[in-house]
Write a protein that holds these residues in place. Structure first.
Motif, short mmCIF file in Angstrom:
data_model
loop_
_atom_site.label_atom_id
_atom_site.label_comp_id
_atom_site.label_asym_id
_atom_site.label_seq_id
_atom_site.Cartn_x
_atom_site.Cartn_y
_atom_site.Cartn_z
N LEU A 1 0.73 -1.24 -0.05
CA LEU A 1 0.23 -0.03 -0.03
C LEU A 1 0.87 1.31 0.14
N PRO A 2 1.98 1.30 0.83
CA PRO A 2 2.76 2.79 0.77
C PRO A 2 3.16 2.71 -0.73
N ALA B 1 0.82 4.04 -2.98
CA ALA B 1 0.42 5.66 -2.65
C ALA B 1 1.71 6.32 -3.10
N GLN B 2 2.97 5.99 -3.04
CA GLN B 2 3.82 6.98 -3.59
C GLN B 2 3.92 6.96 -5.08
N GLU C 1 1.26 6.58 -6.97
CA GLU C 1 -0.09 7.37 -7.23
C GLU C 1 0.31 8.99 -7.27
N ASP C 2 1.22 9.18 -6.13
CA ASP C 2 1.52 10.88 -6.00
C ASP C 2 2.42 11.26 -7.10
#
Length: 130
Positions: free
Chosen positions: A107-108, A111-112, A114-115
């Motif tokens: 998940l992290p 998230a990275q 997608e940023d």
């Protein structure tokens, strides 16, 4: 000599056995049943299915079960993967994670990715064999 027989009484119904069974069932259902809090709004969980074919192009980030990362087949650390994906041409980023990979690692990473500006992250999944 005439002896009197005692009067036959109707058999008494014992309800104790029924009470025992009811308590056993009650305890069983309390142990087995789920008592989750329900959401204050309607939640429809996703349904797995076969979607459209994966678009061509882009980069592939692989995550192993023990947390190692690779970018297009070459192993890198997390910071290097993120910087190379940011510089890579194309908007598509595929994340191919091992089924045994822990969510605290996956998940992290997603998230990275997608940023990153202009990148579309897609999680690669495989349908269960029939």
């Amino acid at each position: 000599m005439k002896l009197k027989r005692p009067e036959a009484r109707p058999p008494t119904e014992t309800i104790i056995a029924l009470i025992d069974v009811i308590f056993f069932l009650l305890i069983f259902f309390m142990l087995v049943g789920r008592m989750d809090a329900t959401a204050p709004f309607q939640v429809l969980p996703p349904v797995a299915g076969v979607g459209a074919p994966m678009p061509k192009g882009g980069t592939t980030v692989s995550l192993s079960a023990d947390g190692q990362l690779a970018l297009d087949g070459v192993e890198f650390d997390r910071a290097e993967v993120i910087s190379r994906v940011a510089e890579a041409p194309g908007a598509m980023v595929r994340v191919n994670a091992d089924a045994a990979a822990e969510l605290r690692r996956l998940l992290p990473l997603i998230a990275q990715l997608e940023d990153l500006p202009g990148k579309e992250v897609v999680l690669v999944v495989t349908p269960e064999p029939l």
